[in-house]
Design an enzyme around this catalytic site. Sequence first.
Site, PDB file in Angstrom:
ATOM      1  CG  HIS A  37      53.870 -97.629 122.378  1.00  0.00           C
ATOM      2  ND1 HIS A  37      54.280 -97.743 123.624  1.00  0.00           N
ATOM      3  CD2 HIS A  37      53.675 -98.887 121.844  1.00  0.00           C
ATOM      4  CE1 HIS A  37      54.178 -99.102 124.150  1.00  0.00           C
ATOM      5  NE2 HIS A  37      54.084 -99.784 123.004  1.00  0.00           N
ATOM      6  CD  GLU A 148      64.816-100.992 113.404  1.00  0.00           C
ATOM      7  OE1 GLU A 148      65.793-100.638 114.088  1.00  0.00           O
ATOM      8  OE2 GLU A 148      64.898-100.838 112.192  1.00  0.00           O
TER       9      GLU A 148
END
Length: 281
Positions: A37, A148
């Site tokens: 993150h 991704e």
Amino acid sequence: MEVLERAGELPGILDRLRAGGHRVGFVPTMGALHDGHASLIERAAEECDHVSVCVYVNPLQFGPGEDYATYPRDLAADLVVAEKAGADLVVAPEVEEMAPAEACTVVRVTELGEILEGRARPGHLDGVATVVTKLLCLAGRCRAYFGEKDFQQLVVVRRLVADLSLPVEVVGCPTVRAVDGVALSSRNAALSGEEREAAPVLYRALRAGAASIVAGERDPAEVVELIGAVVEAEPLVELDYAAVVDPETLASPETLAGALRLLVAARVGGTRLVDNLGVRG
Ligand code: PAF
């Protein structure tokens, strides 16, 4: 760094920033923030003048019996990670605001939402699409950053932004991995010591599949079988699916040429993990 409890305050704040010429970056998360993150927030901070991060565990994307109740929640720790990575604002809304009991509108993802993760977790991608649509409507014109690691989610979000003409540029960011190759995920925290030691098999299996393609394998079934065999050789890991897909449409190619994405999902003890890898055939 500003902290908001109500997502409804976002449009006013972000509109004022845009009116002042600021480029807005938006990073939706379910909290339990880790270096993956942080990499999204850092990228947003490099490319935008203001970065808002949302921390919200979305009940709509969990099925019955899944880990909604036990999903890790630690807002104080998330605020530290977000600020260090360069966030200007964190919004952590309540379920009552994001998914009120009287709400009767959902975003349904047709074909793309019914394969792979959608087949394994029926309704999951509809739940993701519903909350992401709401969040992107609140954020308005922005660049929105997604990892991704959840590759099908990224494809679905790109599709929904195009289908619903949202004024958003979706930015996909590479998966961040631990030194042993395990893709960082909030769910890794649920693994026991032994399970964590077994978890690198997912990435090993993907790398074996990619290597076979690079070496000239052109039959998708052979690659899927190879990935599955590597995963199944690890006794603590139960394969859910392996797949080779077109990275834009998620369709299964008849022969392996051009850009491809290898996907794998498996259960490690009680924890379901997903991973993926790009390769050119
Ligand atoms: O990837 C996630 O953390 C979630 O699926 C998302 C995109 C924040 C929607 O709840």
